[in-house]
Motif scaffolding. Structure first.
Motif, PDB file in Angstrom:
ATOM      1  N   MET A   1       1.089  -0.994  -0.042  1.00  0.00           N
ATOM      2  CA  MET A   1       0.139   0.362   0.221  1.00  0.00           C
ATOM      3  C   MET A   1       0.800   1.617   0.109  1.00  0.00           C
ATOM      4  O   MET A   1       0.534   1.906  -0.394  1.00  0.00           O
ATOM      5  N   GLU A   2       2.093   1.077   0.450  1.00  0.00           N
ATOM      6  CA  GLU A   2       2.795   2.321   0.580  1.00  0.00           C
ATOM      7  C   GLU A   2       3.798   2.303  -0.242  1.00  0.00           C
ATOM      8  O   GLU A   2       4.289   3.412  -1.407  1.00  0.00           O
ATOM      9  N   ARG A   3       3.610   1.495  -1.699  1.00  0.00           N
ATOM     10  CA  ARG A   3       4.005   2.035  -2.178  1.00  0.00           C
ATOM     11  C   ARG A   3       3.631   2.920  -3.654  1.00  0.00           C
ATOM     12  O   ARG A   3       3.689   3.620  -4.156  1.00  0.00           O
ATOM     13  N   ARG A   4       1.551   2.477  -3.361  1.00  0.00           N
ATOM     14  CA  ARG A   4       1.209   3.196  -4.462  1.00  0.00           C
ATOM     15  C   ARG A   4       0.828   3.938  -3.562  1.00  0.00           C
ATOM     16  O   ARG A   4       1.184   5.047  -5.032  1.00  0.00           O
ATOM     17  N   ASN A   5       1.546   4.869  -2.819  1.00  0.00           N
ATOM     18  CA  ASN A   5       1.374   6.057  -1.800  1.00  0.00           C
ATOM     19  C   ASN A   5       2.283   6.974  -3.029  1.00  0.00           C
ATOM     20  O   ASN A   5       2.200   7.949  -3.632  1.00  0.00           O
ATOM     21  N   ALA A   6       2.971   6.545  -2.907  1.00  0.00           N
ATOM     22  CA  ALA A   6       4.628   6.532  -3.387  1.00  0.00           C
ATOM     23  C   ALA A   6       4.201   6.816  -5.333  1.00  0.00           C
ATOM     24  O   ALA A   6       5.505   8.116  -5.194  1.00  0.00           O
ATOM     25  N   LEU A   7       3.682   6.356  -5.329  1.00  0.00           N
ATOM     26  CA  LEU A   7       3.879   6.465  -7.002  1.00  0.00           C
ATOM     27  C   LEU A   7       2.742   7.719  -7.696  1.00  0.00           C
ATOM     28  O   LEU A   7       2.871   8.331  -8.150  1.00  0.00           O
ATOM     29  N   LYS A   8       1.940   7.884  -6.448  1.00  0.00           N
ATOM     30  CA  LYS A   8       0.417   8.867  -6.500  1.00  0.00           C
ATOM     31  C   LYS A   8       1.541  10.158  -6.506  1.00  0.00           C
ATOM     32  O   LYS A   8       1.775  10.753  -6.907  1.00  0.00           O
ATOM     33  N   THR A   9       2.425  10.332  -5.381  1.00  0.00           N
ATOM     34  CA  THR A   9       3.592  11.595  -5.094  1.00  0.00           C
ATOM     35  C   THR A   9       4.101  11.393  -6.525  1.00  0.00           C
ATOM     36  O   THR A   9       4.467  12.374  -6.253  1.00  0.00           O
ATOM     37  N   LEU A  10       4.497  10.447  -6.404  1.00  0.00           N
ATOM     38  CA  LEU A  10       5.552  11.000  -7.757  1.00  0.00           C
ATOM     39  C   LEU A  10       5.457  11.451  -9.201  1.00  0.00           C
ATOM     40  O   LEU A  10       5.327  12.278  -9.767  1.00  0.00           O
ATOM     41  N   ALA A  11       3.908  11.096  -9.363  1.00  0.00           N
ATOM     42  CA  ALA A  11       3.390  11.674 -10.754  1.00  0.00           C
ATOM     43  C   ALA A  11       2.584  12.876 -10.132  1.00  0.00           C
ATOM     44  O   ALA A  11       2.825  13.581 -10.821  1.00  0.00           O
ATOM     45  N   GLY A  12       2.144  13.888  -9.060  1.00  0.00           N
ATOM     46  CA  GLY A  12       1.453  14.782  -9.213  1.00  0.00           C
ATOM     47  C   GLY A  12       3.433  15.248  -9.135  1.00  0.00           C
ATOM     48  O   GLY A  12       2.845  16.640  -9.450  1.00  0.00           O
ATOM     49  N   ALA A  13       4.666  15.524  -8.232  1.00  0.00           N
ATOM     50  CA  ALA A  13       5.174  15.764  -8.221  1.00  0.00           C
ATOM     51  C   ALA A  13       5.657  16.059  -9.829  1.00  0.00           C
ATOM     52  O   ALA A  13       5.791  16.985 -10.435  1.00  0.00           O
ATOM     53  N   LEU A  14       6.195  14.544 -10.754  1.00  0.00           N
ATOM     54  CA  LEU A  14       6.544  15.339 -11.874  1.00  0.00           C
ATOM     55  C   LEU A  14       5.558  16.183 -13.115  1.00  0.00           C
ATOM     56  O   LEU A  14       5.503  17.039 -14.017  1.00  0.00           O
ATOM     57  N   GLY A  15       3.500  15.684 -12.810  1.00  0.00           N
ATOM     58  CA  GLY A  15       3.092  16.960 -13.667  1.00  0.00           C
ATOM     59  C   GLY A  15       2.851  18.085 -13.080  1.00  0.00           C
ATOM     60  O   GLY A  15       3.082  18.531 -14.131  1.00  0.00           O
ATOM     61  N   GLY A  16       3.714  18.200 -11.590  1.00  0.00           N
ATOM     62  CA  GLY A  16       3.547  19.869 -11.640  1.00  0.00           C
ATOM     63  C   GLY A  16       4.800  20.404 -12.151  1.00  0.00           C
ATOM     64  O   GLY A  16       5.436  21.695 -12.960  1.00  0.00           O
ATOM     65  N   LEU A  17       5.918  19.793 -11.530  1.00  0.00           N
ATOM     66  CA  LEU A  17       7.286  19.706 -12.455  1.00  0.00           C
ATOM     67  C   LEU A  17       7.399  20.746 -14.187  1.00  0.00           C
ATOM     68  O   LEU A  17       7.442  21.157 -14.912  1.00  0.00           O
ATOM     69  N   VAL A  18       6.665  19.637 -15.065  1.00  0.00           N
ATOM     70  CA  VAL A  18       6.015  19.451 -16.202  1.00  0.00           C
ATOM     71  C   VAL A  18       5.348  20.763 -16.244  1.00  0.00           C
ATOM     72  O   VAL A  18       5.060  21.903 -17.807  1.00  0.00           O
ATOM     73  N   ALA A  19       3.919  21.240 -15.554  1.00  0.00           N
ATOM     74  CA  ALA A  19       3.464  22.773 -15.871  1.00  0.00           C
ATOM     75  C   ALA A  19       3.735  23.389 -15.261  1.00  0.00           C
ATOM     76  O   ALA A  19       3.395  24.918 -15.896  1.00  0.00           O
ATOM     77  N   LEU A  20       4.950  23.706 -14.794  1.00  0.00           N
ATOM     78  CA  LEU A  20       5.595  24.924 -13.931  1.00  0.00           C
ATOM     79  C   LEU A  20       6.245  25.684 -15.140  1.00  0.00           C
ATOM     80  O   LEU A  20       5.997  26.943 -14.760  1.00  0.00           O
ATOM     81  N   PRO A  21       6.947  25.799 -16.247  1.00  0.00           N
ATOM     82  CA  PRO A  21       7.278  26.853 -16.938  1.00  0.00           C
ATOM     83  C   PRO A  21       6.094  26.796 -17.853  1.00  0.00           C
ATOM     84  O   PRO A  21       6.127  28.440 -17.963  1.00  0.00           O
ATOM     85  N   GLY A  22       5.220  25.901 -18.204  1.00  0.00           N
ATOM     86  CA  GLY A  22       4.157  26.908 -18.366  1.00  0.00           C
ATOM     87  C   GLY A  22       3.422  27.996 -18.226  1.00  0.00           C
ATOM     88  O   GLY A  22       3.348  28.925 -18.512  1.00  0.00           O
ATOM     89  N   TRP A  23       3.651  27.604 -16.814  1.00  0.00           N
ATOM     90  CA  TRP A  23       2.531  28.436 -15.911  1.00  0.00           C
ATOM     91  C   TRP A  23       3.219  29.841 -15.421  1.00  0.00           C
ATOM     92  O   TRP A  23       2.753  31.200 -15.882  1.00  0.00           O
ATOM     93  N   ALA A  24       4.827  29.894 -15.433  1.00  0.00           N
ATOM     94  CA  ALA A  24       5.100  30.156 -15.492  1.00  0.00           C
ATOM     95  C   ALA A  24       5.495  31.879 -16.228  1.00  0.00           C
ATOM     96  O   ALA A  24       5.448  32.964 -16.416  1.00  0.00           O
ATOM     97  N   THR A  25       5.632  31.025 -17.182  1.00  0.00           N
ATOM     98  CA  THR A  25       5.938  32.403 -18.395  1.00  0.00           C
ATOM     99  C   THR A  25       4.678  32.225 -19.419  1.00  0.00           C
ATOM    100  O   THR A  25       5.106  33.032 -20.354  1.00  0.00           O
ATOM    101  N   GLY A  26       3.630  32.451 -18.925  1.00  0.00           N
ATOM    102  CA  GLY A  26       2.389  32.699 -19.101  1.00  0.00           C
ATOM    103  C   GLY A  26       1.662  33.589 -18.999  1.00  0.00           C
ATOM    104  O   GLY A  26       0.712  34.925 -19.008  1.00  0.00           O
TER     105      GLY A  26
END
Length: 173
Positions: A1-26
């Motif tokens: 069960m902890e591995r699933r939470n870790a994967l969700k957190t990692l996916a959320g962090a990765l999505g945030g990092l991908v969206a950050l440059p587009g948000w900041a340059t907007g």
């Protein structure tokens, strides 16, 4: 069960990092402009003179040239409560009144020495309205100046992503 939470957190962090440059340059100059000022035109001119007195132009542009007064209006209108907005407005009226009594002309009409002396007098005053006004405007002026594009790119050499990797550099023997 902890591995699933870790994967969700990692996916959320990765999505945030991908969206950050587009948000900041907007951001554009139009998107951060003050749409409606809560200050009348004469108070806007006084605010521009106050920020110009706090950080005057030297070999670098001053606070007035970098539109710090617009920054202060935007921050106070969007982030501060009605009491702070009233303190700013009343402080600008008070500043003009004090300049009129002391020098016979509005604050913006005085020379740099007169304006500096008046702001120092207000800063050292025991009257709450004067002290509140200076305690509101002075830090916002400094913050707006130091966060302006000119200062960040030309004086502090800000890098959006610090610690840039330079892979191919000449090596000395």
């Amino acid at each position: 069960m902890e591995r699933r939470n870790a994967l969700k957190t990692l996916a959320g962090a990765l999505g945030g990092l991908v969206a950050l440059p587009g948000w900041a340059t907007g951001w554009t100059a139009e998107s951060v402009q003050l749409t409606k000022s809560f200050l009348p035109a004469d108070q806007i001119e006084t605010l521009a003179a106050v920020v110009d007195t706090i950080i005057p132009a030297t070999d670098t542009p001053g606070a007035k040239e970098l539109n710090v007064s617009q920054f202060i209006q935007k921050v106070v209108a969007d982030c501060y409560d009605k009491a702070a907005q009233d303190a700013l407005s009343n402080g600008l009226v008070l500043t003009n009144d004090l300049a009129q009594k002391a020098y016979g002309k509005p604050f913006g009409g005085g020379d740099a020495t007169q304006r500096t002396d008046l702001l120092k007098q207000m800063e050292q005053s025991t009257e709450p309205a004067q002290a509140t006004f200076i305690k509101l405007v002075k830090p916002l002026t400094i913050r707006g100046y130091l966060n302006s594009e000119y200062v960040m790119t030309n004086l502090t050499h800000y890098e959006f992503i610090p610690g840039h990797y330079h892979g191919c550099v000449p090596v000395k023997k």
